[in-house]
Design a protein around this motif. Structure first.
Motif, short mmCIF file in Angstrom:
data_model
loop_
_atom_site.label_atom_id
_atom_site.label_comp_id
_atom_site.label_asym_id
_atom_site.label_seq_id
_atom_site.Cartn_x
_atom_site.Cartn_y
_atom_site.Cartn_z
N PHE A 380 0.82 -1.20 0.00
CA PHE A 380 0.00 0.00 0.00
C PHE A 380 0.86 1.26 0.00
N ASN A 381 0.23 2.38 -0.38
CA ASN A 381 0.90 3.67 -0.41
C ASN A 381 1.29 4.10 1.00
N PHE A 382 2.47 4.72 1.12
CA PHE A 382 2.98 5.12 2.44
C PHE A 382 2.03 6.07 3.16
N LEU A 383 1.51 7.08 2.45
CA LEU A 383 0.62 8.05 3.08
C LEU A 383 -0.66 7.38 3.57
N ASP A 384 -1.18 6.43 2.78
CA ASP A 384 -2.39 5.71 3.19
C ASP A 384 -2.13 4.90 4.45
N ILE A 385 -0.98 4.27 4.53
CA ILE A 385 -0.64 3.46 5.70
C ILE A 385 -0.43 4.34 6.93
N LEU A 386 0.30 5.42 6.78
CA LEU A 386 0.53 6.33 7.90
C LEU A 386 -0.79 6.91 8.40
#
Length: 452
Positions: A380-386
């Motif tokens: 998954f995308n880093f921003l989505d995970i964060l």
């Protein structure tokens, strides 16, 4: 050989009670009667939902409005109410209702659950919590009914109470649609009722009672009563207003020309949507615009607001407004080379600063570990995970549409993160410290180190 008695600490009892409620809720949600289809749903989804409800988070792997029956939704609502008030408060309320005398152990549990500084007046405090919660949630439900009953008929009554309890407990669950409250982005009744419930739940019971006491004692209302409030209430109110206002302004600016969020709305609707987003991120989980459509700048602002959260002794999560304020003031005092931290003509004790630093450190560590695990185990995308991990740690419930896509391992990671976020990372770190060290007997020599 002398037999050693083992007893649980207050923090351990709170942890175990939350876990027990989650487990019971999971088993109930696994029953066929809880499913809208009449078939048993996977245990991992039931566990995730029960954890999210008990931890008043709002992240869901299955749509609440369509996956669960009325019975299943009722189980979720009960878990939300228990999670919002706290299992210890619920048990204390039952004891009071049955006229059972509360011992010193029960009082210590309540003190620890609400993070209070005194054992005096705890029974009266619990009664006020129940009475205030009932009145506020009922008032919110009545306001919701003006919109939901004309739209849904008699079912609108159930939707109104469900949404009101979820909003006051800062849970973020709804049984209206799969897109939260996006369909009501331009409805001022839904927007401002939800915002009011979120703020009242997140501001903390101590602040509410303090305001009412000042009004009653000094016969003054409005801004004039601010100077009579306790230091805790002053910090909580000031930081809440500051964060809501600054968050709304930044989101308004960053989303003004975003065609996926605010661009097509008129000025008034842009203002109320921006205000709703700023309030909901602390830590309610309702959304009037899709979170995955936010600009990167607005997403970062939302992450910061989620991490800070609401105020102590309330239904909100996060590191709390008072904690954040103390850390900022501590840093400012250090830069100015001042020994004392002063706020509103009062000095902050060093113990409060140490606790604030510990809460921040443990919360940050929780976010870091959860983020690293999901990055390592998914694509998954880093921003989505964060966004997801901060939302789970701060028990917010907002997601950039990532939760439904999680695999079994991802669901376990987020569920564990929600649990840690609700009971408090610092409580988890100290709960198993059964052996007490006699630090007052032995003191190590002091030596200076270089910092920064």
């Amino acid at each position: 050989m002398k037999k050693q008695n083992f007893s649980f600490s207050a923090s351990q009892i709170i942890m175990i009670s939350f876990f027990a409620v989650i487990l019971i809720g999971s088993l109930l949600l696994c029953l066929p009667i809880s499913s809208a289809s009449g078939d048993s749903l996977p245990f991992i989804d039931a566990l995730f939902t029960a954890t999210s409800a008990t931890c008043v988070t709002g992240l869901v792997t299955l749509p609440t409005f369509s996956a669960w029956s009325i019975f299943g939704q009722a189980v979720i609502l009960i878990l939300i109410q228990i999670g919002g008030l706290g299992t210890i408060t619920i048990m204390a309320g039952i004891m009071i209702a049955l006229n059972k005398k509360m011992g010193i152990g029960d009082r210590l549990l309540i003190q620890d659950a609400f993070n209070l500084n005194s054992l005096s007046g705890l029974v009266r405090f619990v009664k006020k919590v129940f009475a205030g919660t009932f009145l506020i949630e009922t008032a919110g439900a009545l306001l919701y009914m003006t919109v939901f009953v004309p739209q849904f008929g008699l079912k609108g009554i159930w939707i109104s109470f469900f949404t009101a309890i979820s909003a006051f407990c800062n849970a973020g669950f709804d049984i209206i649609s799969s897109n939260s409250l996006c369909s009501y982005a331009e409805n001022p009744i839904i927007n401002f009722t939800t915002c009011a419930l979120i703020i009242l739940g997140g501001i903390g019971y101590i602040v509410i009672w303090d305001i009412l006491l000042v009004i009653k004692k000094h016969k003054t209302k409005g801004l004039k009563c601010f100077r009579f409030l306790s230091l805790h209430s002053k910090i909580a109110l000031f930081m809440t207003a500051l964060l809501i206002l600054s968050g709304a302004i930044l989101i308004f600016v960053f989303e003004f020309n975003n065609p996926l969020t605010l661009k097509e709305h008129n000025l008034w609707d842009k203002i109320q949507i921006s205000l709703f987003q700023s309030i909901a991120t602390r830590t309610a989980g309702f959304a009037s615009i899709p979170q995955e459509n936010l600009t990167n700048a607005s997403s970062l602002v939302s992450i910061l607001l989620m991490f800070i959260g609401g105020s102590p002794v309330g239904t909100a999560g996060g590191i709390k407004t008072v904690t954040f304020c103390i850390l900022i003031c501590s840093a400012h005092s250090t830069i100015k080379n001042r020994e004392r931290i002063n706020l509103f003509s009062r000095s902050i004790p060093k113990q409060a600063v140490n606790k604030a630093l510990a809460v921040f450190s443990m919360s940050f560590l929780t976010v870091l570990i959860s983020t690293l695990l999901l990055l390592a185990l998914s694509n998954f995308n880093f921003l989505d995970i964060l966004y997801e991990t901060v939302s789970a740690t701060a028990t917010v419930g907002l997601t950039r549409n990532l939760t439904p896509l999680l695999d079994t391992l991802g669901k376990i990671i987020i569920a564990a993160t929600m649990y840690l976020g609700r009971i408090g990372p610092i409580s988890l770190a100290t709960a198993f410290n059964i052996r007490k060290e006699n630090n007052h007997l032995i003191k190590n020599p002091t030596e200076n180190i270089s910092v920064g």
